[in-house]
Design a protein around this motif. Structure first.
Motif, PDB file in Angstrom:
ATOM      1  N   ASP A  78      33.305  36.978  35.224  1.00 38.17           N
ATOM      2  CA  ASP A  78      34.108  37.449  36.532  1.00 38.17           C
ATOM      3  C   ASP A  78      33.796  38.703  36.879  1.00 38.17           C
TER       4      ASP A  78
ATOM      5  N   LEU B  96      46.006  31.080  36.227  1.00 38.62           N
ATOM      6  CA  LEU B  96      44.927  31.836  36.031  1.00 38.62           C
ATOM      7  C   LEU B  96      44.969  32.199  34.528  1.00 38.62           C
TER       8      LEU B  96
ATOM      9  N   THR C 151      43.246  29.484  32.293  1.00 40.86           N
ATOM     10  CA  THR C 151      41.943  29.133  32.753  1.00 40.86           C
ATOM     11  C   THR C 151      40.877  30.326  32.348  1.00 40.86           C
TER      12      THR C 151
ATOM     13  N   MET D  21      41.080  33.352  33.877  1.00 44.12           N
ATOM     14  CA  MET D  21      40.460  33.907  35.346  1.00 44.12           C
ATOM     15  C   MET D  21      41.168  35.034  35.570  1.00 44.12           C
ATOM     16  N   THR D  22      40.925  36.078  36.502  1.00 44.26           N
ATOM     17  CA  THR D  22      41.411  37.228  36.846  1.00 44.26           C
ATOM     18  C   THR D  22      41.757  37.132  38.291  1.00 44.26           C
TER      19      THR D  22
ATOM     20  N   SER E 278      41.709  33.991  44.398  1.00 43.15           N
ATOM     21  CA  SER E 278      43.264  33.602  43.917  1.00 43.15           C
ATOM     22  C   SER E 278      44.177  34.073  44.976  1.00 43.15           C
TER      23      SER E 278
ATOM     24  N   GLU F 283      32.660  30.555  41.053  1.00 44.14           N
ATOM     25  CA  GLU F 283      33.084  31.589  40.876  1.00 44.14           C
ATOM     26  C   GLU F 283      34.124  31.955  42.011  1.00 44.14           C
TER      27      GLU F 283
ATOM     28  N   ARG G 242      36.640  28.077  41.777  1.00 52.62           N
ATOM     29  CA  ARG G 242      37.499  28.099  40.655  1.00 52.62           C
ATOM     30  C   ARG G 242      39.012  28.658  40.784  1.00 52.62           C
ATOM     31  N   PRO G 243      38.923  29.987  41.082  1.00 51.88           N
ATOM     32  CA  PRO G 243      40.277  30.657  41.034  1.00 51.88           C
ATOM     33  C   PRO G 243      41.205  30.259  42.013  1.00 51.88           C
TER      34      PRO G 243
ATOM     35  N   CYS H 119      42.385  26.721  41.080  1.00 55.26           N
ATOM     36  CA  CYS H 119      43.195  27.194  39.779  1.00 55.26           C
ATOM     37  C   CYS H 119      44.542  27.557  40.219  1.00 55.26           C
TER      38      CYS H 119
END
Length: 187
Positions: free
Chosen positions: A10, A92, A95, A97-98, A103, A173, A176-177, A180
């Motif tokens: 990411d 987040l 998973t 993720m940031t 997001s 990329e 997904r955020p 999620c």
């Protein structure tokens, strides 16, 4: 200018690592570092989206205040929204993720989804059949009537976004955020 393309990472964690490594790099006089591209665009957008999120919370609160004419209603809905945002952060975290633009947009959507579900339940308590009952009893009854449609729509949204949440293909990329965050917030 130095440019790069990311794969299997990411942008946020990559930029953090790059900035940490470049801090120790001695620069000659007159030379400076500037981070641009998608990173700069994302940084600029964060503040705009943060203001949008605050505006969303204020507007939802105002609408609830106008509709129900009680200050406790927007406060309680915002407390439920905070619980949903806890689910967002948990989604987040689980998973790996940031927080990024996708997001944040998903989190803004969760504010609306949670408020909508709360409005359905609270509005149902105003039904003539329930209006004469004590508030707690009316809320339990209203939640019982509205639980199935709320659970079904949440389940359908979660199942619909699950492929995007699990995707690892090209373009995932950004998807997904968002997916999620929505799934985590709904849970």
């Amino acid at each position: 200018a130095v440019t790069a393309r990311l794969e299997d990472r990411d942008l946020g964690s990559t930029m953090t690592e790059i900035q940490q490594r470049l801090r120790s790099l001695p620069l000659p006089a007159g030379v400076h570092l500037e981070f641009g591209g998608v990173y700069q665009t994302e940084q600029d957008s964060f503040w705009s989206l943060f203001l949008v999120a605050i505006a969303a919370v204020l507007l939802v609160s105002l609408i609830l205040l106008i509709e129900f004419r009680e200050f406790s209603v927007p406060v309680s809905v915002m407390l439920v929204t905070l619980m949903a945002l806890l689910g967002v952060m948990l989604g987040l975290r689980l998973t790996g993720m940031t927080i990024n633009i996708s997001s944040i947009v998903g989190a803004i959507m969760i504010i609306g989804i949670v408020a909508e579900n709360a409005i359905f339940i609270l509005h149902f308590t105003r039904h003539p059949e329930l209006a004469s009952r004590p508030l707690r009893e009316a809320l339990i009854e209203a939640a019982g009537h509205r639980a199935r449609p709320i659970i079904m729509t949440a389940l359908m949204a979660g199942m619909g976004l699950l492929p995007a949440a699990l995707s690892h293909g090209i373009g995932s990329e950004t998807q997904r955020p968002f997916a999620c965050v929505i799934v985590g917030g709904i849970v």
